[in-house]
Scaffold this motif. Structure first.
Motif, PDB file in Angstrom:
ATOM      1  N   HIS A 181      12.742  23.557  42.651  1.00  0.00           N
ATOM      2  CA  HIS A 181      14.024  24.232  42.913  1.00  0.00           C
ATOM      3  C   HIS A 181      15.172  23.240  43.107  1.00  0.00           C
ATOM      4  CE1 HIS A 181      12.805  28.394  43.407  1.00  0.00           C
ATOM      5  NE2 HIS A 181      11.754  27.994  44.085  1.00  0.00           N
ATOM      6  N   PRO A 225      19.433  23.308  38.846  1.00  0.00           N
ATOM      7  CA  PRO A 225      18.624  23.658  40.020  1.00  0.00           C
ATOM      8  C   PRO A 225      19.293  24.689  40.928  1.00  0.00           C
ATOM      9  CG  PRO A 225      19.714  21.563  40.379  1.00  0.00           C
ATOM     10  CD  PRO A 225      20.044  21.968  38.977  1.00  0.00           C
ATOM     11  N   ASP A 226      18.455  25.395  41.693  1.00  0.00           N
ATOM     12  CA  ASP A 226      18.973  26.361  42.668  1.00  0.00           C
ATOM     13  C   ASP A 226      19.563  25.644  43.867  1.00  0.00           C
ATOM     14  OD1 ASP A 226      17.869  28.396  41.144  1.00  0.00           O
ATOM     15  OD2 ASP A 226      15.921  28.165  42.131  1.00  0.00           O
ATOM     16  N   TRP A 256      13.272  28.379  49.336  1.00  0.00           N
ATOM     17  CA  TRP A 256      12.943  29.662  48.725  1.00  0.00           C
ATOM     18  C   TRP A 256      11.524  30.082  49.105  1.00  0.00           C
ATOM     19  CZ3 TRP A 256      17.529  28.210  46.677  1.00  0.00           C
ATOM     20  CH2 TRP A 256      18.387  29.248  46.314  1.00  0.00           C
TER      21      TRP A 256
END
Ligand SMILES: Nc1ncnc2c1ncn2[C@@H]1O[C@H](COP(=O)(O)OP(=O)(O)OP(=O)(O)O)[C@@H](O)[C@H]1O
Ligand SMILES: [Mg+2]
Lengths: 243, 308
Positions: B75, B151-152, B61
């Motif tokens: 992330h 989490p992403d 990201w």
């Protein structure tokens, strides 16, 4: 904040296994043996704890590596280091948190020697200010030992190797102030170097402390020793990250 | 969004990972395949900031894993190879520790912990020391800690290794059920897992990418892609050789009462051809189907010779 997260887990870890209890037991037994038998506590007929404290460097020499050896080696071996280092925690959070846990643990063991303090107060009228200063100094010295041990443990995944390395390096730091060693060195090194070697020694700085004099100089020595070795720990961890 | 560019890892002269570049966008579930020692775990260790690459960079990201490590790491949820955990802790204590390290506290922390524990069906063992748990439960504890903070990016190194079939199914459902905004990277040696959960497959061999694409595209590389398998109750050598002589059949494989006919190149109406032969010759057939392709074939073809 994050330091305390690491610290609490680590400290609880000591007591989750028999390690802590075995360590504390041995520490107390040896402290007692050194003080009362080797140190002739009673025969001296003096109300102080000099015999108790003056043995601490030697006691720490093989007990502190037993605490510090597992600091990083165990985590590296079991793979939890990978877990820890991929959590959003800074390097200092981890290094300081783990060190402080070990240091607090050593402090607890030290505090549990209080019956010796009670004994001396029961038998005579010691200067408790002196005793307090000595306790503090001894704890600081334990911190120095532990910081060295932390760095040695970061170097290897084997706890045995970490133990031996830590024992060796701390022995060097203790022996550097030992009159025998200094006499030998004095023969062939310039005086300034001899003084420097002596000034790096735990023994030189602890001698005054065991007599109850905690000077700023000695205090700063141990604190910078701790910080320097923790910085070294952090560097070792970083270098090892490269595989 | 994950951007990997020219990522390499060398150990002295040995090349573990060589010049990997790829991008992942939300919604992608990437399956990492490759023989033992292909560099799957090494790549994951570099993506998560545990191992320093010899060269190249990773952005999660937009955060560079090496200069903005903490931002990148926050992330990520990561299950390292072998699911390491603090063995002297209980799963509850362990998950709470992870939650605190992830910056969760109070109510939010307790909720995250119980949700992760419920997802991985850990309720029954929450108070038992991790060292006394079975291998599969240890793996589940590792999974729970990875998904705890929602989490992403989820990076899972062999998540289903050692799980029972029910739990394998659960984990696959869990991964498939993740929202469209997430990115998942799973490594596995179970090939059907890839077709079951992933929408993108990357095959590594000798540290390099040898294939990258949709699972269907990978299957199309199989020699069995478009092959027709027949189940024949009265199988005989004569029947087999007559099937072999159908026009367009390039090869035939026989296994018990099953025969697989492999089409020659460029044949589009293969199934129709086979079926019209069956009808004309009045062959008894219990079942007939067109194969999607076999991943084992493709895997072997792509990585053959690359394994040390
Ligand atoms: N510290 C190291 N020193 C030298 N070589 C290493 C080191 N760590 C890993 N390797 C090598 O790097 C290669 C890639 O290893 P990696 O663990 O990434 O493989 P993998 O694809 O995960 O394999 P597996 O399917 O067995 O898990 C292996 O050949 C391994 O031996
Ligand atoms: Mg691996």
């Amino acid at each position: 904040m994050n330091i305390s997260v690491v610290l609490k887990r680590e400290l609880a870890g000591y007591f989750a296994t028999p390690v802590a209890y075995v360590f504390i037991f041995i520490f107390l037994v040896l402290a007692g043996v050194f003080t009362f038998y080797v140190g002739n506590f009673f025969e001296r007929q003096q109300a102080d704890l000099v015999p108790f404290f003056s043995f601490h460097p030697w006691l720490y020499l093989f007990l502190i590596p037993a605490i510090s050896m597992r600091l990083w080696s165990e985590e590296r071996k079991s793979g939890t280091l990978e877990l820890l280092m991929t959590l959003p925690l800074s390097r200092w959070d981890i290094v300081l948190g783990k060190f402080l846990a070990a240091w607090l643990f050593a402090g607890m063991a030290l505090l549990l020697t209080f019956p010796i303090w009670i004994t001396v107060n029961f038998l005579g009228e010691p200067d408790n200010g002196v005793i307090f200063a000595s306790y503090l100094g001894s704890w600081l010295m334990a911190g120095g030992f532990l910081a060295i041990g932390s760095c040695m443990s970061a170097l290897t995944r084997s706890q045995v190797v970490a133990f031996v390395l830590c024992g060796f390096v701390t022995l060097m730091f203790v022996m550097a102030g030992f009159p025998l060693v200094l006499d030998v060195v004095r023969g062939w090194l310039p005086l300034s170097v001899v003084d420097m070697v002596a000034s790096l020694s735990f023994l030189t700085h602890f001698n005054a402390i065991s007599r109850g004099v905690l000077s700023l100089n000695d205090f700063l020595y141990f604190v910078s020793m701790i910080l320097a070795w923790l910085a070294a720990t952090s560097i070792v961890l970083d270098v090892k990250k490269g595989g | 969004m994950i951007e990997v560019s020219h990522l390499s890892k060398h150990y002295g002269d040995f090349i573990a990972v060589e010049d990997l570049s790829f991008k992942l966008v939300p919604g992608e579930i990437l399956g990492f395949l490759g023989p033992n020692g292909a560099g799957k775990s090494t790549t994951m260790k570099m993506l998560t900031g545990y191992l320093r690459p010899t060269s190249g960079e990773v952005r999660i990201w937009g955060n560079d894993v090496w200069s903005e490590t903490l931002a990148a790491q926050s992330h990520i949820g990561y299950l390292p190879e072998g699911a390491p955990a603090y063995e002297e802790m209980t799963p509850l204590g362990f998950l709470k520790f992870i939650a605190k390290a992830r910056g969760l506290s109070g109510e939010a922390r307790d909720q995250a912990v119980s949700k992760a524990a419920a997802t991985m069906s850990l309720e029954g063992v929450l108070h038992q020391k991790i060292e006394t748990l079975s291998k599969g439960f240890k793996r589940r504890v590792g999974m729970a800690q990875a998904i705890l903070h929602d989490p992403d990016v989820l990076i899972l190194d062999e998540p289903t290794d050692g799980l029972d079939p029910n739990q394998k199914h659960e984990v696959r459902q869990m991964i498939k059920g993740l929202s469209e905004e997430k990115i998942v990277i799973v490594s596995t040696h179970i090939l059907e897992e890839v077709t079951a959960v992933c929408n993108r497959v990357m095959v590594l061999a000798g540290g390099s990418i040898v294939s990258d694409g949709a699972p269907e595209a990978l299957l199309a590389l199989s020699r069995h892609h478009g092959a027709v398998t027949l189940e024949l109750p009265d199988i005989s050598d004569a029947l087999v050789s007559s099937l072999d002589s159908i026009e367009g059949v390039s090869a035939l494989e026989r296994e018990d009462d099953r025969v697989t006919l492999i089409p020659g190149e460029g044949i589009t109406d293969f199934f129709a051809r086979v079926m019209s032969f069956v009808r004309e010759q009045d062959v008894q057939v219990n079942a007939a189907f067109v194969e999607q392709g076999r991943l084992e074939d493709v895997f072997r073809k792509l990585t053959e010779g690359e394994t040390q």
